[in-house]
Design an enzyme around this catalytic site. Structure first.
Site, mmCIF file in Angstrom:
data_model
loop_
_atom_site.group_PDB
_atom_site.id
_atom_site.type_symbol
_atom_site.label_atom_id
_atom_site.label_comp_id
_atom_site.label_asym_id
_atom_site.label_seq_id
_atom_site.Cartn_x
_atom_site.Cartn_y
_atom_site.Cartn_z
ATOM 1 N N PHE A 106 0.846 -1.190 0.000
ATOM 2 C CA PHE A 106 0.000 0.000 0.000
ATOM 3 C C PHE A 106 0.884 1.243 0.000
ATOM 4 O O PHE A 106 1.801 1.361 0.823
ATOM 5 C CB PHE A 106 -0.916 0.004 1.227
ATOM 6 C CG PHE A 106 -2.053 -0.967 1.134
ATOM 7 C CD1 PHE A 106 -3.352 -0.529 0.942
ATOM 8 C CD2 PHE A 106 -1.822 -2.334 1.225
ATOM 9 C CE1 PHE A 106 -4.400 -1.436 0.840
ATOM 10 C CE2 PHE A 106 -2.865 -3.246 1.119
ATOM 11 C CZ PHE A 106 -4.154 -2.794 0.925
ATOM 12 N N VAL A 108 -0.137 5.006 -0.018
ATOM 13 C CA VAL A 108 -1.223 5.976 0.029
ATOM 14 C C VAL A 108 -0.704 7.325 0.523
ATOM 15 O O VAL A 108 0.125 7.399 1.432
ATOM 16 C CB VAL A 108 -2.362 5.477 0.951
ATOM 17 C CG1 VAL A 108 -3.472 6.501 1.047
ATOM 18 C CG2 VAL A 108 -2.905 4.149 0.430
ATOM 19 N N TYR A 111 3.201 8.589 1.267
ATOM 20 C CA TYR A 111 4.030 7.378 1.273
ATOM 21 C C TYR A 111 4.418 6.958 -0.144
ATOM 22 O O TYR A 111 5.455 6.341 -0.348
ATOM 23 C CB TYR A 111 3.285 6.237 1.969
ATOM 24 C CG TYR A 111 3.383 6.283 3.477
ATOM 25 C CD1 TYR A 111 4.200 5.401 4.162
ATOM 26 C CD2 TYR A 111 2.666 7.213 4.220
ATOM 27 C CE1 TYR A 111 4.311 5.429 5.539
ATOM 28 C CE2 TYR A 111 2.762 7.263 5.603
ATOM 29 C CZ TYR A 111 3.581 6.368 6.253
ATOM 30 O OH TYR A 111 3.691 6.420 7.627
ATOM 31 N N ASP A 197 4.748 -3.616 4.191
ATOM 32 C CA ASP A 197 4.667 -2.162 4.326
ATOM 33 C C ASP A 197 5.597 -1.562 3.278
ATOM 34 O O ASP A 197 6.629 -2.146 2.936
ATOM 35 C CB ASP A 197 5.125 -1.714 5.717
ATOM 36 C CG ASP A 197 4.077 -1.973 6.788
ATOM 37 O OD1 ASP A 197 2.949 -2.376 6.437
ATOM 38 O OD2 ASP A 197 4.400 -1.774 7.982
ATOM 39 N N ALA A 220 11.796 -7.199 15.102
ATOM 40 C CA ALA A 220 13.203 -6.949 15.403
ATOM 41 C C ALA A 220 13.423 -6.391 16.806
ATOM 42 O O ALA A 220 14.471 -6.629 17.412
ATOM 43 C CB ALA A 220 13.787 -5.993 14.358
ATOM 44 N N THR A 231 4.131 -6.113 23.526
ATOM 45 C CA THR A 231 3.040 -5.128 23.591
ATOM 46 C C THR A 231 1.766 -5.654 22.937
ATOM 47 O O THR A 231 1.239 -5.062 21.999
ATOM 48 C CB THR A 231 3.473 -3.799 22.943
ATOM 49 O OG1 THR A 231 3.932 -4.063 21.600
ATOM 50 C CG2 THR A 231 4.579 -3.139 23.728
ATOM 51 N N GLU A 287 -1.782 -4.825 13.546
ATOM 52 C CA GLU A 287 -0.724 -5.684 14.088
ATOM 53 C C GLU A 287 -1.192 -6.415 15.341
ATOM 54 O O GLU A 287 -0.840 -7.578 15.566
ATOM 55 C CB GLU A 287 0.521 -4.858 14.392
ATOM 56 C CG GLU A 287 1.709 -5.691 14.857
ATOM 57 C CD GLU A 287 2.997 -4.906 14.865
ATOM 58 O OE1 GLU A 287 3.667 -4.861 13.816
ATOM 59 O OE2 GLU A 287 3.321 -4.298 15.921
ATOM 60 N N ASP A 310 15.937 -3.207 11.609
ATOM 61 C CA ASP A 310 16.092 -1.769 11.788
ATOM 62 C C ASP A 310 17.527 -1.481 12.227
ATOM 63 O O ASP A 310 17.944 -1.925 13.312
ATOM 64 C CB ASP A 310 15.101 -1.249 12.824
ATOM 65 C CG ASP A 310 15.150 0.268 12.979
ATOM 66 O OD1 ASP A 310 15.856 0.923 12.191
ATOM 67 O OD2 ASP A 310 14.468 0.799 13.878
ATOM 68 N N TYR A 331 7.294 10.157 10.364
ATOM 69 C CA TYR A 331 5.882 10.150 10.688
ATOM 70 C C TYR A 331 5.281 11.559 10.763
ATOM 71 O O TYR A 331 4.154 11.780 10.322
ATOM 72 C CB TYR A 331 5.657 9.422 12.015
ATOM 73 C CG TYR A 331 5.980 7.949 11.960
ATOM 74 C CD1 TYR A 331 5.688 7.188 10.822
ATOM 75 C CD2 TYR A 331 6.568 7.303 13.042
ATOM 76 C CE1 TYR A 331 5.972 5.826 10.777
ATOM 77 C CE2 TYR A 331 6.840 5.932 13.011
ATOM 78 C CZ TYR A 331 6.545 5.210 11.868
ATOM 79 O OH TYR A 331 6.841 3.887 11.838
#
Length: 337
Positions: A106, A108, A111, A197, A220, A231, A287, A310, A331
């Site tokens: 994606f 959009v 991005y 992603d 990662a 989380t 997620e 990362d 972001y």
């Protein structure tokens, strides 16, 4: 009395330790290095015993070539690391079996301009090289999709999608779109599907050793941490609610056979919509729902963090090769209306 007061104070301090470590983990490079020394669980598969086979070539996996990491799950699914597989053997087998892969991504809003061209060009060099690959690019601006020089047996289809005002909704609604396009198109042309992603760059082989019926990726940032630090969504009102799990999976990469990916996407979408009806939003959106689904429906194959790393984490001795890297996140720039 003093003893009880001291004990109470000590317990309070101990309760703050997990939260403090989590905060440090994402902000301190030295803490990231320290976390890397925490031992992973080890594969309990006995030599000579077969794992859960995704395909016939999995009998060639060497689970004991990497004693520094966990190479299989408790349900005997392989966790793929560098050094465990013969890439030529896998490629030959999947070509013989006629494997073909659909890649969904994606792009959009901002991005598209920021990441898509680099993502696709790097994919041409590293993703499933030698196998038929069909790209499915979902965007709100089809006219802005860059031209990509595709190799033999590789095609690209652009599909227009609605742009949502909140990036969280874009993230969650992709499950519905993926399910629909598998039903209408992908299942007629491809044996496997991988969903990515867009803010990532392929840097090394991401090949047929990653193909399986249901494929998940170790996050990662969590693969060395105890489960108490994962989380998961802890809100009992959410369909994504989990008290515990097996691993923490990253939604930036998931895949499998078209049937398995369709089932995952449909289930996640249904749970997302049920949450919406109850005015609930899972902690990490799609997620969180993906982690819940993969806890209830164990993946048949797990990819190590080599498959989505990362560099901000820093050096890790167990990451011998990087196959896909997180692109720099912007972001504030990209997620504003």
């Amino acid at each position: 009395m003093r003893f009880f007061q001291k004990t109470k104070c000590t317990l309070k301090c101990l309760l703050w330790v997990p939260a403090a470590l989590c905060a440090l983990y994402f902000t301190c490079s030295s803490m990231n290095i320290f976390i890397g020394f925490l031992p992973m669980e080890k594969c309990t598969l006995e030599k000579g015993k077969l794992p859960t086979l995704d395909n016939s070539v999995d009998v060639s996996l060497d689970f004991w070539s990497r004693t520094d990491v966990q190479t299989c799950t408790t349900w005997k699914a392989p966790i793929i690391w560098e050094g465990m597989f013969d890439s030529k053997h896998y490629d030959q087998n999947h070509k013989k079996e006629g494997s073909s892969v659909a890649l969904t991504v994606f792009a959009v809003g901002r991005y598209l301009d920021e990441y898509l061209e680099t993502f696709l060009n790097s994919s041409e060099h590293h993703f499933m090289v030698g196998l038929p690959v069909s790209y499915y690019v979902f965007t709100d601006m089809p006219e802005k999709v860059p031209h990509i020089d595709l190799g033999p047996q590789r095609t690209l289809k652009v599909i227009k999608v609605q742009r949502h005002s909140r990036w969280q909704d874009i993230s969650m609604m992709r499950m519905k779109v993926i399910s629909d396009v598998i039903e209408s198109d992908i299942r007629h042309h491809s044996t496997h599907v991988f969903c990515f992603d867009v803010d990532q760059v392929f840097t090394g082989r991401f090949g047929s050793e990653a193909l399986g019926d249901s494929v998940a990726l170790l996050h990662a940032y969590y693969y060395h941490l105890p489960k108490s630090y994962y989380t998961y969504d802890r809100n009992p009102k959410s369909k994504a609610y989990m008290e515990t799990g097996d691993f923490y999976y990253h939604a930036a990469v998931f895949g499998g056979s078209w049937k398995s990916v369709k089932s995952l996407a449909e289930a996640c979408y249904q749970n997302i919509m049920e949450d919406k009806q109850n005015n609930v939003e899972a902690l990490w959106h799609d997620e969180s729902h993906l982690n819940k689904y993969l806890w209830l429906h164990k993946p048949s194959r797990v990819l190590s963090p080599e498959y989505c790393w990362d560099t901000q984490i820093g050096y890790r001795s167990d990451i011998q090769v990087t196959r896909l890297l997180w692109a720099p996140k912007q972001y504030d720039k990209l997620r504003t209306p």
